[in-house]
Design a protein around this motif. Structure first.
Motif, PDB file in Angstrom:
ATOM      1  N   GLY A  66       0.769  -1.229   0.000  1.00  0.00           N
ATOM      2  CA  GLY A  66       0.000   0.000   0.000  1.00  0.00           C
ATOM      3  C   GLY A  66       0.802   1.281   0.000  1.00  0.00           C
ATOM      4  O   GLY A  66       0.271   2.343  -0.266  1.00  0.00           O
ATOM      5  N   SER A  67       2.082   1.197   0.311  1.00  0.00           N
ATOM      6  CA  SER A  67       2.865   2.420   0.398  1.00  0.00           C
ATOM      7  C   SER A  67       4.330   2.142   0.110  1.00  0.00           C
ATOM      8  O   SER A  67       4.899   1.206   0.648  1.00  0.00           O
ATOM      9  CB  SER A  67       2.736   3.031   1.792  1.00  0.00           C
ATOM     10  N   GLU A  68       4.898   2.998  -0.692  1.00  0.00           N
ATOM     11  CA  GLU A  68       6.315   2.862  -1.002  1.00  0.00           C
ATOM     12  C   GLU A  68       7.184   3.557   0.036  1.00  0.00           C
ATOM     13  O   GLU A  68       8.373   3.316   0.115  1.00  0.00           O
ATOM     14  CB  GLU A  68       6.600   3.445  -2.383  1.00  0.00           C
ATOM     15  N   GLU A  69       6.592   4.413   0.858  1.00  0.00           N
ATOM     16  CA  GLU A  69       7.383   5.213   1.782  1.00  0.00           C
ATOM     17  C   GLU A  69       7.098   4.919   3.255  1.00  0.00           C
ATOM     18  O   GLU A  69       7.393   5.720   4.111  1.00  0.00           O
ATOM     19  CB  GLU A  69       7.118   6.693   1.517  1.00  0.00           C
ATOM     20  N   CYS A  70       6.558   3.772   3.577  1.00  0.00           N
ATOM     21  CA  CYS A  70       6.180   3.516   4.969  1.00  0.00           C
ATOM     22  C   CYS A  70       7.237   2.693   5.704  1.00  0.00           C
ATOM     23  O   CYS A  70       6.911   2.010   6.666  1.00  0.00           O
ATOM     24  CB  CYS A  70       4.824   2.830   5.040  1.00  0.00           C
ATOM     25  N   GLY A  71       8.465   2.757   5.284  1.00  0.00           N
ATOM     26  CA  GLY A  71       9.490   1.983   5.975  1.00  0.00           C
ATOM     27  C   GLY A  71       9.523   0.545   5.492  1.00  0.00           C
ATOM     28  O   GLY A  71       9.605  -0.376   6.287  1.00  0.00           O
ATOM     29  N   SER A  72       9.434   0.352   4.204  1.00  0.00           N
ATOM     30  CA  SER A  72       9.346  -0.992   3.637  1.00  0.00           C
ATOM     31  C   SER A  72      10.462  -1.911   4.093  1.00  0.00           C
ATOM     32  O   SER A  72      10.235  -3.095   4.313  1.00  0.00           O
ATOM     33  CB  SER A  72       9.328  -0.928   2.107  1.00  0.00           C
ATOM     34  N   GLY A  73      11.648  -1.391   4.265  1.00  0.00           N
ATOM     35  CA  GLY A  73      12.764  -2.228   4.708  1.00  0.00           C
ATOM     36  C   GLY A  73      12.492  -2.869   6.049  1.00  0.00           C
ATOM     37  O   GLY A  73      12.737  -4.067   6.240  1.00  0.00           O
ATOM     38  N   ARG A  74      11.949  -2.109   6.991  1.00  0.00           N
ATOM     39  CA  ARG A  74      11.604  -2.639   8.315  1.00  0.00           C
ATOM     40  C   ARG A  74      10.507  -3.689   8.213  1.00  0.00           C
ATOM     41  O   ARG A  74      10.545  -4.719   8.881  1.00  0.00           O
ATOM     42  CB  ARG A  74      11.110  -1.520   9.230  1.00  0.00           C
ATOM     43  N   LEU A  75       9.518  -3.417   7.381  1.00  0.00           N
ATOM     44  CA  LEU A  75       8.408  -4.348   7.245  1.00  0.00           C
ATOM     45  C   LEU A  75       8.852  -5.648   6.589  1.00  0.00           C
ATOM     46  O   LEU A  75       8.467  -6.733   7.023  1.00  0.00           O
ATOM     47  CB  LEU A  75       7.277  -3.710   6.441  1.00  0.00           C
ATOM     48  N   ILE A  76       9.668  -5.533   5.562  1.00  0.00           N
ATOM     49  CA  ILE A  76      10.164  -6.725   4.883  1.00  0.00           C
ATOM     50  C   ILE A  76      10.992  -7.570   5.846  1.00  0.00           C
ATOM     51  O   ILE A  76      10.862  -8.797   5.884  1.00  0.00           O
ATOM     52  CB  ILE A  76      10.962  -6.343   3.623  1.00  0.00           C
ATOM     53  N   GLU A  77      11.826  -6.940   6.658  1.00  0.00           N
ATOM     54  CA  GLU A  77      12.637  -7.675   7.631  1.00  0.00           C
ATOM     55  C   GLU A  77      11.754  -8.395   8.640  1.00  0.00           C
ATOM     56  O   GLU A  77      12.010  -9.540   8.995  1.00  0.00           O
ATOM     57  CB  GLU A  77      13.602  -6.732   8.355  1.00  0.00           C
ATOM     58  N   ARG A  78      10.690  -7.747   9.106  1.00  0.00           N
ATOM     59  CA  ARG A  78       9.785  -8.378  10.062  1.00  0.00           C
ATOM     60  C   ARG A  78       9.054  -9.555   9.420  1.00  0.00           C
ATOM     61  O   ARG A  78       8.863 -10.593  10.043  1.00  0.00           O
ATOM     62  CB  ARG A  78       8.784  -7.345  10.593  1.00  0.00           C
ATOM     63  N   VAL A  79       8.654  -9.428   8.156  1.00  0.00           N
ATOM     64  CA  VAL A  79       8.016 -10.539   7.445  1.00  0.00           C
ATOM     65  C   VAL A  79       8.983 -11.709   7.357  1.00  0.00           C
ATOM     66  O   VAL A  79       8.599 -12.865   7.568  1.00  0.00           O
ATOM     67  CB  VAL A  79       7.517 -10.108   6.045  1.00  0.00           C
ATOM     68  N   ARG A  80      10.242 -11.438   7.081  1.00  0.00           N
ATOM     69  CA  ARG A  80      11.241 -12.513   7.028  1.00  0.00           C
ATOM     70  C   ARG A  80      11.369 -13.218   8.376  1.00  0.00           C
ATOM     71  O   ARG A  80      11.448 -14.441   8.449  1.00  0.00           O
ATOM     72  CB  ARG A  80      12.588 -11.953   6.604  1.00  0.00           C
TER      73      ARG A  80
END
Length: 104
Positions: A66-80
């Motif tokens: 939903g957002s390119e600027e919402c801290g995607s790196g943090r979210l991707i790491e948490r999903v991992r």
């Protein structure tokens, strides 16, 4: 617990969108802070079971999409992390075998 927090965050998001024209008011800013605090709490949740893990993964992927600027790196790491945790849970052997009678 997980689903309650996710529902709370989504409710806060809807309220923010409804009041976007009031972005410079103290009420809007307080609502924005509450949404941010709820989001941070969600990122720190410890899932109790596989359903919680799936709900968190789905939520985080929705946020990333939903957002390119919402801290995607943090979210991707948490999903991992959650995916790894889910995989580890699947590999844990069952300690108890199902029996008959009194369960002995």
């Amino acid at each position: 617990m997980v689903t309650c927090q996710l529902a709370r965050f989504r409710h806060l998001q809807r309220r923010l969108l409804e009041r976007i024209d009031e972005y410079d008011t103290p009420e809007f800013q307080a609502l924005d802070r509450e949404a941010a605090d709820t989001f941070e709490a969600i990122l720190q949740l410890s899932p109790a079971n596989a359903d919680d893990i799936r709900a968190l993964i789905s939520f985080l992927l929705d946020m990333i999409a939903g957002s390119e600027e919402c801290g995607s790196g943090r979210l991707i790491e948490r999903v991992r992390e959650l995916t790894g945790f889910l995989a580890a849970c699947a590999e844990i052997p069952h300690r108890f075998e199902h029996g008959t009678g009194a369960g002995i």
